[in-house]
Design a protein around this motif. Structure first.
Motif, mmCIF file in Angstrom:
data_model
loop_
_atom_site.group_PDB
_atom_site.id
_atom_site.type_symbol
_atom_site.label_atom_id
_atom_site.label_comp_id
_atom_site.label_asym_id
_atom_site.label_seq_id
_atom_site.Cartn_x
_atom_site.Cartn_y
_atom_site.Cartn_z
ATOM 1 N N LEU A 1 0.859 -1.176 0.000
ATOM 2 C CA LEU A 1 0.000 0.000 0.000
ATOM 3 C C LEU A 1 0.901 1.233 0.000
ATOM 4 O O LEU A 1 1.941 1.240 0.650
ATOM 5 N N ASP A 2 0.518 2.263 -0.726
ATOM 6 C CA ASP A 2 1.369 3.447 -0.819
ATOM 7 C C ASP A 2 1.262 4.355 0.397
ATOM 8 O O ASP A 2 2.276 4.903 0.855
ATOM 9 N N ALA A 3 0.056 4.532 0.916
ATOM 10 C CA ALA A 3 -0.115 5.424 2.065
ATOM 11 C C ALA A 3 -1.300 4.989 2.896
ATOM 12 O O ALA A 3 -2.326 4.551 2.359
ATOM 13 N N ILE A 4 -1.163 5.125 4.203
ATOM 14 C CA ILE A 4 -2.247 4.824 5.132
ATOM 15 C C ILE A 4 -2.397 6.001 6.083
ATOM 16 O O ILE A 4 -1.431 6.461 6.683
ATOM 17 N N PHE A 5 -3.615 6.534 6.160
ATOM 18 C CA PHE A 5 -3.918 7.626 7.078
ATOM 19 C C PHE A 5 -4.726 7.056 8.244
ATOM 20 O O PHE A 5 -5.729 6.371 8.021
ATOM 21 N N ILE A 6 -4.284 7.341 9.451
ATOM 22 C CA ILE A 6 -4.950 6.824 10.646
ATOM 23 C C ILE A 6 -5.481 7.993 11.462
ATOM 24 O O ILE A 6 -4.759 8.963 11.717
ATOM 25 N N SER A 7 -6.739 7.910 11.837
ATOM 26 C CA SER A 7 -7.379 8.986 12.598
ATOM 27 C C SER A 7 -6.992 8.887 14.070
ATOM 28 O O SER A 7 -7.263 7.875 14.719
ATOM 29 N N LEU A 8 -6.357 9.934 14.572
ATOM 30 C CA LEU A 8 -6.003 10.035 15.988
ATOM 31 C C LEU A 8 -6.440 11.415 16.472
ATOM 32 O O LEU A 8 -5.789 12.407 16.160
ATOM 33 N N ASP A 9 -7.523 11.466 17.199
ATOM 34 C CA ASP A 9 -8.044 12.756 17.646
ATOM 35 C C ASP A 9 -7.542 13.135 19.030
ATOM 36 O O ASP A 9 -8.138 13.975 19.713
ATOM 37 N N GLY A 10 -6.457 12.510 19.432
ATOM 38 C CA GLY A 10 -5.828 12.840 20.704
ATOM 39 C C GLY A 10 -4.576 12.016 20.875
ATOM 40 O O GLY A 10 -4.467 10.922 20.310
ATOM 41 N N PRO A 11 -3.606 12.526 21.650
ATOM 42 C CA PRO A 11 -2.349 11.813 21.834
ATOM 43 C C PRO A 11 -2.324 10.903 23.059
ATOM 44 O O PRO A 11 -1.304 10.315 23.388
ATOM 45 N N ASP A 12 -3.455 10.808 23.751
ATOM 46 C CA ASP A 12 -3.522 9.973 24.955
ATOM 47 C C ASP A 12 -4.970 9.544 25.182
ATOM 48 O O ASP A 12 -5.870 9.890 24.410
ATOM 49 N N GLU A 13 -5.171 8.806 26.271
ATOM 50 C CA GLU A 13 -6.490 8.230 26.524
ATOM 51 C C GLU A 13 -7.575 9.273 26.782
ATOM 52 O O GLU A 13 -8.734 9.084 26.408
ATOM 53 N N GLU A 14 -7.202 10.387 27.413
ATOM 54 C CA GLU A 14 -8.200 11.332 27.909
ATOM 55 C C GLU A 14 -9.154 11.808 26.810
ATOM 56 O O GLU A 14 -10.368 11.588 26.880
#
Length: 394
Positions: free
Chosen positions: A154-167
């Motif tokens: 696969l050439d590129a994968i975008f992953i949704s992360l709406d925060g850098p920690d659990e909170e």
């Protein structure tokens, strides 16, 4: 008033098809033999009919295993479903006929990896020699699936992360943060073992009041995770609760990151945070189209489905706008249909009103839906936050 649907493209079907060879001028175009002749206030406009699609966004499913507070499903009016294999096969065959197609992005409004034949789709599109991308919530990155993505590659994968920690992440995504980060680390380990840089990792962050203060921390995490890029988009509220989370009505002094401002500016692809004069349609400029799981061809993400959203606190009903369906026609014919050509031309010039900052917006009923605007456009893109670059996508 009829709701926007495939038949409303008749509103855009003005103009006349002509043969370029009949013009008797030095306008011959090797990629087009016909053109659309439009009458304008200044005279005439000639638009060559080229099958020059460069990018396709394919929605293989609207199903998802997450229940994010930011999701369009909070105001969803459409049926849920997955792309039939026969539809994909037709689409794949039509892709072969597009001479300028470069990129296929699997995304839309569902989790693509939940489709039972998703990896078959990736393989078949990759075999066409195209760049293949996807966006995912990261939960399906099992060791087996990671190996498939790396081996493809696969050439590129975008992953949704709406925060850098659990909170913030757990609250927004309604699921656990740690397993997704562990999956990304496993992806990096598999790439290292295969001595491959692919797939390139991208992180997408939906910015809102509750998580924006953590953006610098997310960027540090993205660097640790060897992300190729971080795309930041403002939230588009789909329910009453989320409309107070928008950032793009705040003073600039409330949007800085102090000593981390330079870090953010260097490593994040930021959206506009204020309304500006210029407007531009990313989908038109990129020569891109979107395909729903049913095979319908829409001009952009915003016009793929029926839902409501909130534009600066105003509730707006959004109706889909389809230019055709790959099960009944071909992508090439749909793309060169006079209605679609005319639609893209209008957006290219952006000769449409600007509802978002209009002085009469509070008393205007046109902004209740995207069906029409005061300049006679149907559908209307006059309230689009994508064109304002407040909302972004890969």
């Amino acid at each position: 008033m009829n709701k926007i649907n495939v038949h409303s493209k008749d509103n855009l079907a003005g103009g006349k098809k002509i043969k370029l060879s009949d013009l008797g001028l030095c306008l011959a175009d090797p990629s087009a033999s016909e053109a659309l002749l439009l009458t304008t206030e200044e005279g005439y406009k000639i638009l060559p009919l080229r099958q020059d699609i460069k990018k396709l966004y394919i929605e293989v499913t609207t199903l998802c295993n997450f229940s994010c507070t930011t999701c369009i499903r909070n105001s969803w009016l459409d049926d849920m479903g997955q792309m039939e294999w026969t539809t994909f096969e037709r689409l794949l065959d039509q892709m072969r006929q597009l001479p300028e197609l470069e990129v296929v992005h699997f995304g839309g409004f569902g989790e693509p990896m939940s489709h039972p034949r998703f990896f078959d789709m990736l393989r078949d599109v990759k075999a066409l020699g195209l760049r293949v991308e996807m966006i995912t919530n990261g939960s399906f990155l099992t060791p087996e699936n990671i190996a498939r993505l790396v081996n493809l590659p696969l050439d590129a994968i975008f992953i949704s992360l709406d925060g850098p920690d659990e909170e913030e992440y757990n609250q927004i995504r309604q699921t656990d943060f740690a397993p997704v980060v562990d999956n990304i680390k496993a992806l990096n380990a598999a790439k290292a073992a295969a001595q491959s840089k692919l797939p390139e990792l991208g992180i997408e962050f939906v910015a809102m009041k509750k998580n924006f203060h953590k953006l610098a921390k997310l960027i540090r995490l993205s660097i640790e995770l060897k992300a190729h890029q971080v795309i930041v988009t403002n939230v588009l509220p789909y329910n009453e609760e989320m409309k107070d989370e928008i950032l793009y009505d705040l003073d600039d002094t409330q949007l800085n990151h102090g000593k981390d401002d330079i870090l953010v500016k260097i490593h994040a692809k930021m959206p506009y945070m204020k309304i500006r004069t210029d407007r531009q349609c990313k989908f038109v400029e990129d020569k891109a189209a979107t395909i729903t799981y049913r095979g319908e061809v829409a001009p952009c993400y915003a016009l793929m489905h029926a839902y409501h959203c909130y534009i600066y606190g105003r509730k707006k009903e959004m109706y889909p706008f389809y230019l055709g369906n790959v099960n009944q026609s071909t992508l090439g014919d749909i793309w060169t249909d006079p209605a679609y050509v005319n639609f893209r031309s209008k957006l290219k010039d952006f000769k449409i009103p600007s509802c978002t900052d209009c002085k009469s917006v509070d008393g205007c009923s046109y902004t209740d839906t995207n069906e029409a605007d005061c300049w006679g456009n149907n559908p209307s893109c006059a309230d689009c936050l994508w064109s304002r670059r407040l909302i972004a996508c890969p």
